[in-house]
Design an enzyme around this catalytic site. Structure first.
Site, PDB file in Angstrom:
ATOM      1  N   TYR A  26     -13.196  -0.494  -5.625  1.00  8.25           N
ATOM      2  CA  TYR A  26     -13.785   0.635  -4.905  1.00  8.25           C
ATOM      3  C   TYR A  26     -15.214   0.261  -4.496  1.00  8.25           C
ATOM      4  O   TYR A  26     -15.691   0.672  -3.442  1.00  8.25           O
ATOM      5  CB  TYR A  26     -13.797   1.866  -5.808  1.00  8.25           C
ATOM      6  CG  TYR A  26     -12.400   2.289  -6.202  1.00  8.25           C
ATOM      7  CD1 TYR A  26     -11.635   3.095  -5.364  1.00  8.25           C
ATOM      8  CD2 TYR A  26     -11.827   1.847  -7.390  1.00  8.25           C
ATOM      9  CE1 TYR A  26     -10.355   3.485  -5.703  1.00  8.25           C
ATOM     10  CE2 TYR A  26     -10.542   2.230  -7.742  1.00  8.25           C
ATOM     11  CZ  TYR A  26      -9.814   3.043  -6.894  1.00  8.25           C
ATOM     12  OH  TYR A  26      -8.544   3.411  -7.241  1.00  8.25           O
TER      13      TYR A  26
ATOM     14  N   ASN B 154      -5.546  10.484   0.654  1.00  6.94           N
ATOM     15  CA  ASN B 154      -4.980   9.725   1.760  1.00  6.94           C
ATOM     16  C   ASN B 154      -3.648  10.296   2.225  1.00  6.94           C
ATOM     17  O   ASN B 154      -2.658  10.213   1.517  1.00  6.94           O
ATOM     18  CB  ASN B 154      -4.805   8.280   1.302  1.00  6.94           C
ATOM     19  CG  ASN B 154      -3.895   7.547   2.246  1.00  6.94           C
ATOM     20  OD1 ASN B 154      -3.668   7.983   3.359  1.00  6.94           O
ATOM     21  ND2 ASN B 154      -3.371   6.449   1.800  1.00  6.94           N
TER      22      ASN B 154
ATOM     23  N   CYS C  91      -3.199   1.308  -0.758  1.00  7.77           N
ATOM     24  CA  CYS C  91      -4.253   1.793  -1.659  1.00  7.77           C
ATOM     25  C   CYS C  91      -4.004   1.313  -3.078  1.00  7.77           C
ATOM     26  O   CYS C  91      -4.868   1.421  -3.932  1.00  7.77           O
ATOM     27  CB  CYS C  91      -4.309   3.311  -1.592  1.00  7.77           C
ATOM     28  SG  CYS C  91      -2.725   4.092  -1.392  1.00  7.77           S
ATOM     29  N   HIS C  92      -2.833   0.803  -3.335  1.00 10.87           N
ATOM     30  CA  HIS C  92      -2.532   0.342  -4.696  1.00 10.87           C
ATOM     31  C   HIS C  92      -3.213  -0.991  -4.984  1.00 10.87           C
ATOM     32  O   HIS C  92      -3.202  -1.462  -6.110  1.00 10.87           O
ATOM     33  CB  HIS C  92      -1.025   0.208  -4.871  1.00 10.87           C
ATOM     34  CG  HIS C  92      -0.408  -0.763  -3.941  1.00 10.87           C
ATOM     35  ND1 HIS C  92       0.045  -0.417  -2.687  1.00 10.87           N
ATOM     36  CD2 HIS C  92      -0.180  -2.077  -4.075  1.00 10.87           C
ATOM     37  CE1 HIS C  92       0.532  -1.497  -2.104  1.00 10.87           C
ATOM     38  NE2 HIS C  92       0.404  -2.520  -2.916  1.00 10.87           N
TER      39      HIS C  92
ATOM     40  N   GLU D  22       3.476  -7.915  -6.102  1.00 12.38           N
ATOM     41  CA  GLU D  22       2.736  -8.714  -5.121  1.00 12.38           C
ATOM     42  C   GLU D  22       2.140  -9.963  -5.746  1.00 12.38           C
ATOM     43  O   GLU D  22       1.437 -10.723  -5.102  1.00 12.38           O
ATOM     44  CB  GLU D  22       1.641  -7.854  -4.508  1.00 12.38           C
ATOM     45  CG  GLU D  22       2.231  -6.566  -3.939  1.00 12.38           C
ATOM     46  CD  GLU D  22       1.379  -6.033  -2.796  1.00 12.38           C
ATOM     47  OE1 GLU D  22       0.217  -6.416  -2.726  1.00 12.38           O
ATOM     48  OE2 GLU D  22       1.915  -5.261  -1.998  1.00 12.38           O
TER      49      GLU D  22
END
Length: 106
Positions: free
Chosen positions: A27, A50, A58-59, A85
């Site tokens: 952030y 969002n 956003c993750h 990921e």
DNA sequence: GTCGTGACTAGCC
DNA sequence: CGGCTAGCCACGA
């Protein structure tokens, strides 16, 4: 002159979309990227509210100390997505998060 | 215009 | 390392 008066959330989304798969950011970094280094709070707010939840990665945003933070769909879900990921997570913390940390162009 | 809230951060113990 | 405090910002009621 250009005046695009984008809202804070708009700016945050723009940066969020730049995060490549397999990388993460904090952030704090996002706040800096939008030239408001002290708005890290608002950044989290923007993500939470969002309206394009699944459209924005956003993750891929974690705490500055490598912690997971939170997620509108549940912290667990966030962890799973990150692991998918290629991000390793243990005890709610990102392993070598510094190396996977994505820094925005200054 | 004011107040409360939150997916934060850094500092201190 | 864990817990607590104060400072910070945007947004909605």
């Amino acid at each position: 002159m250009i005046i695009l008066h984008k809202t804070f959330s708009e700016k945050v989304r723009e940066k969020l979309k730049l995060i490549p798969r397999g990388r993460i950011t904090t952030y704090r970094e996002i706040a800096k990227a939008i030239r408001q280094p002290n708005a890290f709070r608002a950044v989290g707010n923007a993500c939470n509210k969002n309206p394009f939840a699944p459209k924005i990665p956003c993750h891929r945003v974690v705490l500055s100390n490598g912690g997971i933070g939170g997620y509108a769909k549940g912290k667990k879900k966030k962890i799973e997505l990150l692991e998918k990921e290629g991000i390793e997570i243990k005890n709610n913390k990102v392993i070598d998060f510094k190396e996977k940390l994505f820094r925005f162009k200054a």
